[in-house]
Scaffold this active site. Structure first.
Site, PDB file in Angstrom:
ATOM      1  N   HIS A 117       0.820  -1.219   0.000  1.00  0.00           N
ATOM      2  CA  HIS A 117       0.000   0.000   0.000  1.00  0.00           C
ATOM      3  C   HIS A 117       0.853   1.267   0.000  1.00  0.00           C
ATOM      4  O   HIS A 117       1.919   1.331   0.579  1.00  0.00           O
ATOM      5  CB  HIS A 117      -1.024  -0.001   1.137  1.00  0.00           C
ATOM      6  CG  HIS A 117      -0.488  -0.032   2.534  1.00  0.00           C
ATOM      7  ND1 HIS A 117      -0.144   1.103   3.232  1.00  0.00           N
ATOM      8  CD2 HIS A 117      -0.281  -1.069   3.385  1.00  0.00           C
ATOM      9  CE1 HIS A 117       0.247   0.775   4.449  1.00  0.00           C
ATOM     10  NE2 HIS A 117       0.192  -0.539   4.566  1.00  0.00           N
ATOM     11  N   ASP A 171       5.896   1.049   6.743  1.00  0.00           N
ATOM     12  CA  ASP A 171       4.509   0.591   6.596  1.00  0.00           C
ATOM     13  C   ASP A 171       3.800   1.573   5.677  1.00  0.00           C
ATOM     14  O   ASP A 171       3.259   2.566   6.148  1.00  0.00           O
ATOM     15  CB  ASP A 171       3.859   0.543   7.972  1.00  0.00           C
ATOM     16  CG  ASP A 171       2.480  -0.064   7.981  1.00  0.00           C
ATOM     17  OD1 ASP A 171       2.021  -0.517   6.919  1.00  0.00           O
ATOM     18  OD2 ASP A 171       1.840  -0.057   9.051  1.00  0.00           O
ATOM     19  N   GLU A 199      -5.006   1.853   2.738  1.00  0.00           N
ATOM     20  CA  GLU A 199      -4.968   0.610   3.506  1.00  0.00           C
ATOM     21  C   GLU A 199      -5.119   0.890   4.995  1.00  0.00           C
ATOM     22  O   GLU A 199      -5.792   0.137   5.711  1.00  0.00           O
ATOM     23  CB  GLU A 199      -3.653  -0.127   3.227  1.00  0.00           C
ATOM     24  CG  GLU A 199      -3.588  -1.544   3.807  1.00  0.00           C
ATOM     25  CD  GLU A 199      -3.007  -1.635   5.207  1.00  0.00           C
ATOM     26  OE1 GLU A 199      -2.944  -2.754   5.754  1.00  0.00           O
ATOM     27  OE2 GLU A 199      -2.617  -0.585   5.779  1.00  0.00           O
ATOM     28  N   GLU A 200      -4.505   1.962   5.463  1.00  0.00           N
ATOM     29  CA  GLU A 200      -4.452   2.236   6.899  1.00  0.00           C
ATOM     30  C   GLU A 200      -5.799   2.634   7.491  1.00  0.00           C
ATOM     31  O   GLU A 200      -5.941   2.718   8.706  1.00  0.00           O
ATOM     32  CB  GLU A 200      -3.421   3.330   7.188  1.00  0.00           C
ATOM     33  CG  GLU A 200      -1.977   2.947   6.884  1.00  0.00           C
ATOM     34  CD  GLU A 200      -1.418   1.885   7.812  1.00  0.00           C
ATOM     35  OE1 GLU A 200      -2.149   1.443   8.715  1.00  0.00           O
ATOM     36  OE2 GLU A 200      -0.254   1.501   7.625  1.00  0.00           O
ATOM     37  N   ASP A 251       3.689  -6.538   3.263  1.00  0.00           N
ATOM     38  CA  ASP A 251       3.557  -5.456   4.233  1.00  0.00           C
ATOM     39  C   ASP A 251       4.607  -5.635   5.324  1.00  0.00           C
ATOM     40  O   ASP A 251       5.488  -6.500   5.215  1.00  0.00           O
ATOM     41  CB  ASP A 251       2.140  -5.493   4.836  1.00  0.00           C
ATOM     42  CG  ASP A 251       1.614  -4.134   5.252  1.00  0.00           C
ATOM     43  OD1 ASP A 251       2.400  -3.325   5.781  1.00  0.00           O
ATOM     44  OD2 ASP A 251       0.416  -3.867   5.056  1.00  0.00           O
ATOM     45  N   HIS A 265       4.077   2.274  12.981  1.00  0.00           N
ATOM     46  CA  HIS A 265       3.094   3.294  13.351  1.00  0.00           C
ATOM     47  C   HIS A 265       3.703   4.321  14.308  1.00  0.00           C
ATOM     48  O   HIS A 265       3.091   4.727  15.303  1.00  0.00           O
ATOM     49  CB  HIS A 265       1.827   2.666  13.940  1.00  0.00           C
ATOM     50  CG  HIS A 265       0.950   2.045  12.900  1.00  0.00           C
ATOM     51  ND1 HIS A 265      -0.423   2.167  12.904  1.00  0.00           N
ATOM     52  CD2 HIS A 265       1.240   1.310  11.789  1.00  0.00           C
ATOM     53  CE1 HIS A 265      -0.930   1.527  11.851  1.00  0.00           C
ATOM     54  NE2 HIS A 265       0.073   0.992  11.164  1.00  0.00           N
TER      55      HIS A 265
END
Length: 358
Positions: free
Chosen positions: A65, A179, A211-212, A234, A322
């Site tokens: 992504h 990510d 995606e997130e 991922d 994250h």
């Protein structure tokens, strides 16, 4: 810096939160389009590179992504301070005093996430995590009007700031947005290695959007492609830092890509999983198993499209996801590419049929 590191730097330094992935998509397409037979984009903005091995062969989708977790400007107060909405999952303890970039109408604007200083908090308040709703971004504006003059307005994207940096152990790479820029890099490198190879498939390297915030771009991209097999590539959880037990996460950097057995979005397809594991063992490619109780990958949307797509997530163990910066191991990236390439070389129509029945 070699060509691979340059690509990884370009991908991770690019800015793109859910709903504003254009800058990242342009970098992705710059690298993957010379390797593809055809490029197209779905109506939401996911980028699809098609590489033909055999015209009527199985369609294999490799999806990373484009977006990264970030923020969106929600309002500007009279003193010029910026309030924001998180876009994607954030843990408030990793946010304070971190530098960010607001993608304003007049160019990038630098800011820092601020809060009350601990000196003015009560003893009880200092013991508690600071709430995201009480945070703000300081861009050095003295008023709302000045902030607007800087080109900042509600709806603007706010992106974590961090520069790609190889560590002293040059196999360990520090950057923002692993990510999921590492998934994009895997898709690019798989097509690069297939460029002059014969294989019995049509391969799609895909950069999905949003995606997130719910695996959204994977839905539309998969409807566009209608693949026979899907791989979500991922990041995954690394369990090799202090305080993490093996029961929580046991993967280690440098020990191979993770084959995800289960996450909150999908139970991996057993036939495809067994085929990938067998391929890894036949080619002496290291791998690790992983389960993730919370969260998911694009495979969660891919496998539910149409009448179903056998799917598997292959991930790279990464520290501190994250947040503003993560660490991963270059060998894990290279072994993930090697594994997927070997799988594609073996994945003919008969194999796909046998996997579905497994």
């Amino acid at each position: 810096m070699d060509e691979t590191l340059t690509m990884l730097k370009d991908l991770t330094d690019a800015k793109g939160i859910p709903g504003n992935e254009k800058e990242v998509r342009e970098v992705f397409e710059r690298y993957i389009s010379p390797l593809a037979d055809e490029m197209k984009m779905d109506n939401l903005g996911s980028s699809i590179a098609k590489k033909i091995g055999k015209e009527d062969g199985p369609k294999i989708m490799i999806a990373g992504h484009l977006d990264e977790v970030g923020f969106m400007v929600s309002r500007i107060d009279d003193k010029g301070f910026i309030y924001f909405q998180t876009v994607g999952g954030w843990w408030n303890q990793v946010m304070l005093a971190q530098r960010v970039t607001i993608m304003g109408s007049k160019g990038d604007v630098t800011g820092v996430i601020g809060s009350k200083p601990p000196h003015v908090l009560s003893a009880d308040a200092r013991k508690k995590p600071y709430e995201i709703k009480d945070m703000f971004i300081d861009i050095g504006a003295s008023s709302r009007e000045e902030a607007l003059e800087f080109g900042v307005k509600p709806g603007d994207s706010v992106v974590p700031y961090f520069e790609f940096t190889p560590l002293k152990n040059e196999k360990l790479l520090l950057a923002k947005a692993w990510d999921n820029r590492i998934g994009l890099a895997i898709a690019i490198e798989v097509l690069r290695q297939l460029k002059d190879q014969e294989h019995p498939n049509v391969v799609y390297g895909v950069g999905t959007i949003q995606e997130e915030v719910g695996l959204r771009g994977a839905k539309t991209a998969t409807h566009t492609i209608q693949p026979d097999i899907g791989f979500g590539v991922d990041v995954g959880i690394a369990g090799d830092t202090p305080g993490i037990s093996d029961n929580e996460a046991d993967s280690k950097l440098g020990k191979g890509p993770q084959i995800v057995l289960y996450d909150a979005s999908m139970v991996s397809h057993k036939g495809l999983r067994d085929f990938v594991v067998k391929t890894a063992e036949e080619n002496d490619i290291p791998y690790q198993f992983a389960t993730i109780a919370g969260g998911g990958t694009d495979s969660g949307s891919i496998h539910l499209t149409g009448n179903g797509v056998p799917s598997l997530s292959i991930t790279i163990a990464t520290r501190y996801i994250h947040s503003h910066a993560g660490i991963l191991h270059r060998d894990d990236f290279e072994n993930a590419v090697k594994l997927i390439v070997e799988v594609i070389r073996k994945m003919d129509s008969d194999t796909v049929k046998s996997l579905v029945l497994a």
